[in-house]
Scaffold this motif. Structure first.
Motif, short mmCIF file in Angstrom:
data_model
loop_
_atom_site.label_atom_id
_atom_site.label_comp_id
_atom_site.label_asym_id
_atom_site.label_seq_id
_atom_site.Cartn_x
_atom_site.Cartn_y
_atom_site.Cartn_z
N ARG A 124 0.81 -1.22 0.00
CA ARG A 124 0.00 0.00 0.00
C ARG A 124 0.84 1.27 0.00
O ARG A 124 0.41 2.31 -0.48
CB ARG A 124 -0.92 0.00 1.22
CG ARG A 124 -2.05 -1.01 1.12
CD ARG A 124 -2.82 -1.10 2.42
NE ARG A 124 -3.92 -2.07 2.32
CZ ARG A 124 -4.65 -2.47 3.37
NH1 ARG A 124 -4.36 -2.01 4.59
NH2 ARG A 124 -5.62 -3.34 3.20
N ASN A 525 -10.03 13.50 -14.76
CA ASN A 525 -9.92 12.95 -13.42
C ASN A 525 -10.96 11.86 -13.22
O ASN A 525 -12.16 12.10 -13.33
CB ASN A 525 -10.10 14.05 -12.37
CG ASN A 525 -9.90 13.53 -10.96
OD1 ASN A 525 -10.85 13.34 -10.23
ND2 ASN A 525 -8.65 13.30 -10.59
N LYS A 527 -12.77 9.30 -10.70
CA LYS A 527 -13.02 9.09 -9.27
C LYS A 527 -13.45 7.64 -9.07
O LYS A 527 -14.58 7.25 -9.39
CB LYS A 527 -14.08 10.07 -8.78
CG LYS A 527 -13.63 11.53 -8.86
CD LYS A 527 -14.67 12.49 -8.32
CE LYS A 527 -14.17 13.93 -8.40
NZ LYS A 527 -15.17 14.90 -7.91
N GLN A 530 -11.20 3.35 -4.59
CA GLN A 530 -10.01 3.40 -3.74
C GLN A 530 -9.37 4.78 -3.70
O GLN A 530 -8.94 5.25 -2.65
CB GLN A 530 -8.99 2.36 -4.19
CG GLN A 530 -9.43 0.93 -3.90
CD GLN A 530 -8.25 -0.03 -3.95
OE1 GLN A 530 -7.10 0.37 -3.78
NE2 GLN A 530 -8.54 -1.29 -4.18
N LYS A 531 -9.28 5.44 -4.88
CA LYS A 531 -8.65 6.75 -4.93
C LYS A 531 -8.90 7.38 -6.30
O LYS A 531 -9.17 6.66 -7.27
CB LYS A 531 -7.14 6.65 -4.68
CG LYS A 531 -6.38 5.86 -5.75
CD LYS A 531 -4.88 5.88 -5.48
CE LYS A 531 -4.12 5.16 -6.59
NZ LYS A 531 -2.66 5.16 -6.37
N PRO A 532 -8.80 8.71 -6.40
CA PRO A 532 -8.92 9.34 -7.72
C PRO A 532 -7.63 9.12 -8.52
O PRO A 532 -6.54 9.09 -7.96
CB PRO A 532 -9.11 10.82 -7.39
CG PRO A 532 -8.49 11.00 -6.04
CD PRO A 532 -8.69 9.69 -5.31
N ILE A 533 -7.77 8.95 -9.83
CA ILE A 533 -6.63 8.73 -10.71
C ILE A 533 -6.78 9.62 -11.94
O ILE A 533 -7.85 9.66 -12.56
CB ILE A 533 -6.54 7.24 -11.14
CG1 ILE A 533 -6.34 6.33 -9.92
CG2 ILE A 533 -5.40 7.04 -12.14
CD1 ILE A 533 -6.38 4.86 -10.24
N THR A 607 -7.99 0.50 -10.02
CA THR A 607 -6.97 1.19 -9.23
C THR A 607 -5.61 0.97 -9.87
O THR A 607 -5.44 0.14 -10.76
CB THR A 607 -6.96 0.70 -7.76
OG1 THR A 607 -6.10 1.56 -7.00
CG2 THR A 607 -6.45 -0.73 -7.66
N SER A 611 -0.61 7.53 -9.66
CA SER A 611 -1.71 8.48 -9.57
C SER A 611 -2.13 9.01 -10.94
O SER A 611 -3.17 9.65 -11.07
CB SER A 611 -1.31 9.66 -8.68
OG SER A 611 -0.17 10.32 -9.22
#
Length: 703
Positions: A124, A525, A527, A530-533, A607, A611
């Motif tokens: 992680r 972007n 969304k 788990q997270k924005p990429i 994911t 990023s």
């Protein structure tokens, strides 16, 4: 098990006792074995300390302690024994091998105890795995300190064997030493190639350069040749013990090169002079030299650097050993034309591959400062002489690659681009590079135009695109042709296009803008759960993805209707988003192909460790299109040449016309005689030429 909370100090005391026992055990000290029950206790302690709720989650502290333990262990065990001075090269290598083996055992067993860190925390947080930490300790503290001594020890042993002192040689030890380089590289050969192979090759070259200089004075011509052949055979056999098989071709070339260079410098000059005394005496040497170049191993062209090296090697022979004779330069040129056309790994050193060489020099900067210099550029440009039949094809491939570099901003410098173009212009004239120069100029002007547009937007409150928007202006006549297909743009993009159109038309009343969305790049972007990429996509990919801002699910027909894309183009785009490496969309059914009945939705679970992710469209092989374009261009060039010749001559025979046409066009390509005949017939059909009624092989100009 341990249900109560373990504070860090208490838990680490338990761990220290076990780790100390483990260290003594791997060092082979008696009475310090660890049984499975003790391993389980230590693992469980780590597990509990990592899974307790904050503020009692000690995962990060344990990871740092693991690193400290290995550093201290390496410093207190491996370093002292390896820093000693050994009179015998073998002793140093044996100690190194022993310490490496013990270190691996320590890392393997310690990482089992701390394994829970690898499962979640390391992944992680994108940290080094436990095994990689152990490797890094050895590399930083032992390998980097000792590699010069180890290398020198190996070379000294090899040189002793070359001198005939092969008593007591431990071949198994040498083989194990070379394996360390690969293990330290985690299976990658880079460490081995950089830290052992390159120095062994350099040492081999140096050794045989010295030996050959002495042998050429001591032995007769025939004895020298026999000695050389014997050395090559022995090196091949010897190499298997201290280098990998992949090093053999380069090693043999180094040995042969040094032996041949000395022979060339000392003997070939004498032979050359002797043969010159005889009428036609240079001819057999010329033929032998040409054959020698043609027989050069085709693998030399597998890497960019090798192509230039092979040519440079033989230029040295011609200029230094063969008195710079014109006949040898001609022979070299003919040999390299043959050499460059030889099949190499299923292809040839063609116009396309030379364009690729130029591309890599700039993008990869693989050759550092030397190869980006004028000298390196000149070498590549001069190689075009060996593909004289396809200079127009090279120009088209080069333009395609130049366009990609400029538009994608792939680390290409304008100075480097202009440097190569200038060399091409000096060699082949302005017509050859006119479009290339225009492309580079377009990018310079386009940057200026973008600055003006940014100022326009800043000073006009009504002209706010709402998103960052950059436009590159290309002159149609100088850039390669690109596929244009319309797409219903998202409203955000439509607004940008309209604002730029107003700005541009106010400056250029009579110019027309044609938007090439196939070359666009968008940053959007995403969304995800788990997270924005940040997703880097094409305009068409972006148009598809933005549809899902208003709908959770869309079928193929919905998407096609809203975007107005053809079936072929839409399948291409949807496949890249749902079937390729990065599955931004989920499709039903979950097959590897896209059909008109498919239903799509956003993959909320998508994911990535990064990023920012670039979602590529499947590669389209443009080679066939380039060749077709060039062939079509050649038809027009042949016709234009025929018309020019006939306009000046008025009347000309068939053979003379064909000969003149070939001569005129040979600067760019070698026209096929059949193609010339076909174009003559076409010009006759269009009333540019006519056949003489009395002599069908004579033509008259009409237009």
């Amino acid at each position: 098990m341990m249900a109560r909370t373990i504070d860090f100090a208490q838990g680490w005391r338990i761990m220290q006792i076990g780790i100390t026992k483990l260290e003594k055990h791997v060092e082979g000290l008696p009475g310090n074995s660890i049984n499975s029950e003790q391993y389980i206790k230590l693992y469980t302690t780590v597990y509990v300390m990592c899974t307790q709720k904050p503020p009692h989650d000690h995962t990060e502290k344990l990871y740092n302690k693991y690193c400290e333990v290995l550093e201290e262990y390496t410093k207190s065990t491996a370093l002292p024994s390896l820093r000693k001075t050994y009179d015998d090269e073998y002793m140093l290598l044996r100690v190194l091998l022993e310490r490496w083996s013990i270190h691996k055992k320590m890392v393997r067993r310690l990482s089992r105890i701390f394994h829970y860190l690898d499962r979640y925390f390391v992944y992680r947080n994108s940290l080094l795995s436990l095994e990689e930490v152990g490797l890094a300790c050895f590399v930083d503290m032992v390998y980097n300190t000792l590699q010069r001594r180890v290398r020198e020890a190996v070379i000294a042993i090899v040189d002793k064997e070359r001198e005939g002192d092969d008593t007591g040689i431990d071949r198994a030890l040498l083989e194990n030493i070379k394996d360390i380089y690969v293990e330290i590289g985690m299976g990658n050969m880079t460490r081995y190639e950089q830290d052992l192979e390159s120095f062994m090759l350099e040492g081999t070259a140096s050794y045989y350069s010295r030996k050959a200089s002495r042998w050429i004075q001591e032995y007769s011509y025939f004895d020298y040749i026999r000695k050389s052949e014997e050395c090559v055979k022995k090196e091949k056999k010897r190499m298997s013990h201290y280098l990998y098989a992949s090093s053999e071709p380069e090693l043999v070339k180094k040995v042969e090169h040094e032996l041949f260079v000395v022979y060339a410098n000392k003997l070939l000059e004498k032979k050359h002079s002797e043969f010159r005394e005889i009428a036609g005496g240079l001819e057999p040497i010329t033929n032998m030299f040409k054959q020698h170049v043609e027989d050069t191993d085709g693998q030399d062209t597998a890497a960019i650097r090798k192509v230039i090296e092979v040519h440079d090697k033989y230029i040295v022979y011609v200029t230094k050993c063969l008195e710079n004779q014109t006949i040898f330069h001609k022979s070299l040129k003919e040999a390299f034309k043959f050499f460059c056309s030889k099949a190499v790994s299923g292809s040839s050193l063609s116009a396309e591959s030379l364009a690729t060489i130029c591309d890599r020099i700039i993008i990869l900067k693989k050759w550092a400062s030397e190869e980006l210099s004028d000298e390196a550029i000149e070498k590549v440009v001069k190689f075009l002489a060996y593909i004289s039949d396809d200079k127009d094809l090279f120009a088209e491939f080069y333009k395609k690659k130049l366009a990609r570099r400029l538009l994608l901003n792939r680390d290409a410098s304008d100075d480097h681009e202009r440097g190569i173009i200038t060399k091409l212009k000096q060699q082949f004239g302005g017509n050859f590079t006119y479009k290339m120069e225009g492309m580079v100029t377009d990018l310079t002007l386009s940057r200026q135009n973008q600055n003006s547009f940014d100022e326009y937007v800043a000073s006009n409150p009504a002209a706010k695109p709402g998103i960052d928007f950059n436009v590159t202006l290309l002159t149609t006549s100088v850039w390669p042709s690109y596929k244009t297909f319309d797409v219903n743009l998202p409203s955000e993009m439509v607004k940008c296009v309209e604002i730029f159109k107003v700005f541009y038309e106010a400056k250029h009343k009579r110019r027309k803008l044609t938007w090439l969305h196939s070359l666009d790049t968008c940053h959007i972007n995403g969304k995800f759960d788990q997270k924005p990429i940040d997703l880097i996509v094409s305009t068409h990919q972006a148009a598809v993805l933005l549809l899902f801002n208003t709908r959770d699910q869309l079928n193929y027909t919905d998407i096609q209707t809203q975007l107005n894309l053809s079936h072929e183009d839409l399948v291409w785009v949807l496949h890249s988003l749902s079937c390729a490496k990065y599955k931004i969309l989920i499709k039903e059914p979950a097959t590897e192909t896209v059909s008109k009945t498919d239903v799509f939705e956003v993959n909320s679970k998508f994911t990535s460790r990064m990023s920012r992710v670039k979602i590529p469209l499947s590669h389209v092989d443009e080679r066939k299109k380039v060749v077709e374009y060039v062939n079509n261009d050649r038809r027009y060039a042949i016709e234009a040449s025929i018309v020019r010749i006939m306009k000046g001559k008025k009347v000309l025979g068939h053979e003379q016309l064909v000969s003149e046409c070939v001569k005129q066009l040979s600067g760019m390509f070698k026209p096929d005689v059949k193609a010339i005949k076909t174009r003559i017939e076409e010009l006759i059909a269009r009333d540019y030429l006519e056949r003489d009624k009395m002599n069908p092989n004579m033509f008259r100009y009409l237009a």
